[in-house]
Design a protein around this motif. Structure first.
Motif, PDB file in Angstrom:
ATOM      1  N   VAL A   1       4.322   1.918   1.076  1.00  0.00           N
ATOM      2  CA  VAL A   1       4.567   3.219   0.471  1.00  0.00           C
ATOM      3  C   VAL A   1       4.360   3.025  -1.027  1.00  0.00           C
ATOM      4  O   VAL A   1       5.047   2.228  -1.662  1.00  0.00           O
ATOM      5  N   ILE A   2       3.401   3.750  -1.561  1.00  0.00           N
ATOM      6  CA  ILE A   2       3.066   3.589  -2.978  1.00  0.00           C
ATOM      7  C   ILE A   2       3.929   4.537  -3.799  1.00  0.00           C
ATOM      8  O   ILE A   2       3.841   5.759  -3.636  1.00  0.00           O
ATOM      9  N   PRO A   3       4.757   3.989  -4.673  1.00  0.00           N
ATOM     10  CA  PRO A   3       5.601   4.855  -5.506  1.00  0.00           C
ATOM     11  C   PRO A   3       4.779   5.564  -6.582  1.00  0.00           C
ATOM     12  O   PRO A   3       3.609   5.244  -6.806  1.00  0.00           O
TER      13      PRO A   3
ATOM     14  N   PRO B   1      -0.262   7.340 -16.494  1.00  0.00           N
ATOM     15  CA  PRO B   1      -1.621   7.619 -16.014  1.00  0.00           C
ATOM     16  C   PRO B   1      -2.585   6.433 -16.109  1.00  0.00           C
ATOM     17  O   PRO B   1      -3.605   6.409 -15.430  1.00  0.00           O
ATOM     18  N   VAL B   2      -2.283   5.423 -16.919  1.00  0.00           N
ATOM     19  CA  VAL B   2      -3.189   4.287 -17.062  1.00  0.00           C
ATOM     20  C   VAL B   2      -2.909   3.174 -16.045  1.00  0.00           C
ATOM     21  O   VAL B   2      -3.716   2.264 -15.893  1.00  0.00           O
ATOM     22  N   HIS B   3      -1.779   3.222 -15.355  1.00  0.00           N
ATOM     23  CA  HIS B   3      -1.446   2.189 -14.368  1.00  0.00           C
ATOM     24  C   HIS B   3      -2.345   2.283 -13.139  1.00  0.00           C
ATOM     25  O   HIS B   3      -2.748   3.368 -12.737  1.00  0.00           O
ATOM     26  N   VAL B   4      -2.647   1.125 -12.564  1.00  0.00           N
ATOM     27  CA  VAL B   4      -3.478   1.014 -11.361  1.00  0.00           C
ATOM     28  C   VAL B   4      -2.645   0.335 -10.283  1.00  0.00           C
ATOM     29  O   VAL B   4      -1.950  -0.656 -10.556  1.00  0.00           O
ATOM     30  N   TRP B   5      -2.705   0.871  -9.056  1.00  0.00           N
ATOM     31  CA  TRP B   5      -1.976   0.261  -7.947  1.00  0.00           C
ATOM     32  C   TRP B   5      -2.749  -0.951  -7.433  1.00  0.00           C
ATOM     33  O   TRP B   5      -3.940  -0.881  -7.140  1.00  0.00           O
ATOM     34  N   ILE B   6      -2.056  -2.081  -7.334  1.00  0.00           N
ATOM     35  CA  ILE B   6      -2.624  -3.310  -6.772  1.00  0.00           C
ATOM     36  C   ILE B   6      -1.951  -3.520  -5.426  1.00  0.00           C
ATOM     37  O   ILE B   6      -0.735  -3.716  -5.357  1.00  0.00           O
ATOM     38  N   ASN B   7      -2.748  -3.438  -4.356  1.00  0.00           N
ATOM     39  CA  ASN B   7      -2.203  -3.555  -3.002  1.00  0.00           C
ATOM     40  C   ASN B   7      -1.555  -4.912  -2.764  1.00  0.00           C
ATOM     41  O   ASN B   7      -1.950  -5.911  -3.358  1.00  0.00           O
ATOM     42  N   GLY B   8      -0.614  -4.922  -1.823  1.00  0.00           N
ATOM     43  CA  GLY B   8       0.000  -6.164  -1.397  1.00  0.00           C
ATOM     44  C   GLY B   8      -1.001  -7.009  -0.619  1.00  0.00           C
ATOM     45  O   GLY B   8      -2.060  -6.532  -0.200  1.00  0.00           O
TER      46      GLY B   8
END
Length: 116
Positions: free
Chosen positions: A54-56, A61-68
Motif C-alpha cells: 500500500v503506497i502512502p 511532489p518531488v518524491h518518487v516511490w521506490i518499490n519494495g
C-alpha cells in the motif's frame, strides 16, 4: 572409575547430540548460503513473488516511490519494504531491482538512480 565406564558415560552424554545431527543430515534440510563472486551476491534459489504494498501519500511532489524488493541475507530472502525518496538530481529516475538467473545462481541487478 575405569576407562571403559568413563567412555560409556561420555558416549551416553554425546548420543543425543549425535542423534540430532544424524536426523538433520537424513532429513535433507539444506540451508544454502549466498556466496559473493566478484562483488556480486548469488542466491541458490529464485526469490518469492513480490509483495503487494500500500503506497502512502507522497511527502512532496518531488518524491518518487521506490518499490519494495526481496533482498538476500542470512541464508534466506528478506522483504525490504518500499519507501519515498527524492532523486539526487533533476532528470534522474529509479531503476528498480530485479533478480536474474545465471549459471552461478540468482543475482540482483539495479536498485539505483540514473538518467532516463
Amino acid at each position: 572409575m575405569t576407562l571403559a565406564s568413563s567412555l560409556s558415560t561420555g558416549l551416553r552424554r554425546a548420543l543425543p547430540a549425535l542423534a540430532l545431527a544424524a536426523a538433520g543430515l537424513l532429513s535433507g534440510c539444506v540451508v544454502a548460503p549466498a556466496y559473493p563472486v566478484d562483488g556480486v551476491v548469488y542466491a541458490p534459489s529464485a526469490p518469492p513473488p513480490l509483495q503487494t504494498e500500500v503506497i502512502p501519500v507522497a511527502p512532496s511532489p518531488v518524491h518518487v516511490w521506490i518499490n519494495g524488493y526481496w533482498g538476500w541475507g542470512g541464508g534466506r530472502y528478506v522483504w525490504r519494504p518500499g519507501h519515498w525518496a527524492v532523486p539526487p538530481r533533476p532528470g534522474y529516475v529509479w531503476h528498480p531491482r530485479r533478480w536474474d538467473h545465471g549459471p552461478r545462481g540468482w543475482h540482483s541487478h539495479g536498485g539505483r538512480w540514473g538518467p532516463r
